[in-house]
Design a protein around this motif. Structure first.
Motif, PDB file in Angstrom:
ATOM      1  N   ILE A  33     -11.210  25.056  38.578  1.00  0.00           N
ATOM      2  CA  ILE A  33     -10.548  24.219  39.357  1.00  0.00           C
ATOM      3  C   ILE A  33     -10.086  24.739  40.909  1.00  0.00           C
ATOM      4  O   ILE A  33     -10.710  25.685  41.088  1.00  0.00           O
ATOM      5  CB  ILE A  33      -8.935  23.922  38.688  1.00  0.00           C
ATOM      6  N   ILE A  68     -11.820  18.887  32.786  1.00  0.00           N
ATOM      7  CA  ILE A  68     -11.745  20.025  33.729  1.00  0.00           C
ATOM      8  C   ILE A  68     -13.084  20.637  33.322  1.00  0.00           C
ATOM      9  O   ILE A  68     -13.437  20.744  32.199  1.00  0.00           O
ATOM     10  CB  ILE A  68     -10.570  20.902  33.654  1.00  0.00           C
ATOM     11  N   LEU A  78      -1.822  21.617  38.849  1.00  0.00           N
ATOM     12  CA  LEU A  78      -2.883  20.513  38.392  1.00  0.00           C
ATOM     13  C   LEU A  78      -2.015  19.075  37.912  1.00  0.00           C
ATOM     14  O   LEU A  78      -2.369  18.502  36.938  1.00  0.00           O
ATOM     15  CB  LEU A  78      -3.688  20.905  37.129  1.00  0.00           C
ATOM     16  N   ARG A 116      -7.025  23.983  42.613  1.00  0.00           N
ATOM     17  CA  ARG A 116      -5.653  23.837  42.966  1.00  0.00           C
ATOM     18  C   ARG A 116      -4.745  24.814  42.064  1.00  0.00           C
ATOM     19  O   ARG A 116      -5.180  25.463  41.023  1.00  0.00           O
ATOM     20  CB  ARG A 116      -5.290  22.469  42.745  1.00  0.00           C
ATOM     21  N   GLY A 138      -5.779  25.988  34.725  1.00  0.00           N
ATOM     22  CA  GLY A 138      -6.854  25.009  34.211  1.00  0.00           C
ATOM     23  C   GLY A 138      -7.303  25.715  33.143  1.00  0.00           C
ATOM     24  O   GLY A 138      -8.200  24.787  32.456  1.00  0.00           O
ATOM     25  N   LEU A 153      -3.374  15.709  37.084  1.00  0.00           N
ATOM     26  CA  LEU A 153      -4.020  15.236  35.852  1.00  0.00           C
ATOM     27  C   LEU A 153      -3.040  14.225  35.060  1.00  0.00           C
ATOM     28  O   LEU A 153      -3.310  13.475  34.168  1.00  0.00           O
ATOM     29  CB  LEU A 153      -4.173  16.411  34.940  1.00  0.00           C
ATOM     30  N   ILE A 191      -1.359  23.833  33.374  1.00  0.00           N
ATOM     31  CA  ILE A 191      -1.515  23.090  34.801  1.00  0.00           C
ATOM     32  C   ILE A 191      -0.690  23.664  35.751  1.00  0.00           C
ATOM     33  O   ILE A 191      -0.725  23.252  36.847  1.00  0.00           O
ATOM     34  CB  ILE A 191      -1.105  21.471  34.371  1.00  0.00           C
TER      35      ILE A 191
END
Lengths: 206, 119
Positions: free
Chosen positions: B92, B110, B97, B94, B23, B100, B48
């Motif tokens: 974030i 973000i 990502l 997760r 992130g 996205l 990501i």
């Protein structure tokens, strides 16, 4: 003498100076002991040494082999292999290690490929499938295997289904990436035949 | 995995990179060689995903370049990666990502994470 017996440990990857990934196989190469010497001027009519690698318990060694090892003055070993020499300076019981390959560019690695059992022509010989649809009943089946009246028989060596793998294979001209004399490791670029812990024979390429 | 393989995978691992996490917006300084010359090119984007361990670790960095989404997988241990700057810490929830990819514009932002003051 240009070869060693070793064990396949597995594969990984390392970087070269330019940042490229190099797939490498890690081999435990040697140390090997000399268990027999054959000489051109003796009964054997050619120059070679027999090397031994690994350990074998005496109770698992047959009596004839125990005698063979006793004659050489070495402990029983797991694997034996003969390498041709040109009038070697080695003596019985000498140790050869991976430093043999220092300065060597390419090696050939011989091993027993992974057994795949009885396989069809598609897997064993990379042949094509038959059509899937339109009522086809010949999807993975063999097609024609030869001519009719002449020659009236199937030619020898025709690619057909059968045992695939579990066969001695040699991979030639593998680049040596690293020689680690301290840990008796040899890193070669690419894959080698066989499974992990499989015995391999390594010799310098011609 | 065997100890020997592990030791080869873990030798000379780099310790020069700052702490960063998924992130974050990071700037990767990539050494590239073209026309016989080498220079350092900055590649800035949102981290990501991280994959792999030891010398096989890599980062997936996503950015929008001239309206075209670009994702680049950068091997962490590559000698061509000369450094990483953390531009912005992202908040974030997760580890990957990938969502996205389906979002654009303001939705694909973000939130920034500010470090809490240490007493």
């Amino acid at each position: 003498m240009n070869g060693l017996i070793g064990k396949k440990i597995g594969m990984t990857q390392i970087f070269d100076e330019e940042g490229r990934h190099i797939p490498v196989t890690v081999l435990e190469a040697g140390p090997c002991v000399v268990t027999q010497i054959k000489a051109a001027d003796g009964n054997d009519r050619y120059d070679a040494v027999q090397l031994g690698f690994g350990k074998r318990k005496p109770k698992n060694t047959t009596m004839p082999m125990q005698g063979h090892f006793r004659k050489a003055g070495v402990n029983p070993v797991q694997a034996l292999h003969e390498f041709r020499t040109d009038g070697t300076e080695l003596n019985l019981g000498d140790t050869v290690d991976v430093s043999l390959f220092e300065g060597v560019d390419k090696v050939d690695v011989t091993g027993t490929s992974k057994g795949k059992g009885f396989q069809g022509r598609i897997k064993r010989w990379n042949q094509h499938r038959g059509p899937d649809g339109h009522g086809s009943r010949q999807v993975r089946a063999s097609g024609s295997i030869g001519m009719a009246t002449r020659p009236g028989r199937v030619l020898k060596g025709t690619h057909m289904s059968g045992q695939y793998g579990n066969k001695t294979h040699t991979k030639k001209n593998l680049t040596i990436v690293r020689v680690d004399s301290e840990r008796n490791l040899l890193l070669v670029k690419g894959s080698v035949p066989g499974s992990k812990n499989g015995i391999v024979y390594i010799r310098t390429s011609r | 995995m065997s100890n020997i393989i592990d030791s080869i995978r873990n030798e000379n691992l780099r310790s020069d990179l700052p702490e960063f996490s998924i992130g974050d917006t990071i700037c990767c300084k990539m050494r590239i060689s073209e026309a016989g010359k080498t220079r350092v090119q900055n590649y800035e984007g949102v981290l990501i995903a991280r994959q792999g361990t030891a010398n096989e670790a890599s980062l997936t960095v996503r950015k929008i370049s001239n309206g075209v989404a670009v994702e680049r997988v950068i091997p962490v241990e590559s000698p061509n990666l000369t450094g990483i700057d953390v531009v912005r810490h992202g908040r974030i929830r997760r580890a990957k990502l990938y969502y996205l990819r389906n979002l654009t514009g303001r939705k694909a932002r973000i939130r920034e994470k500010f470090k809490t003051k240490q007493s």
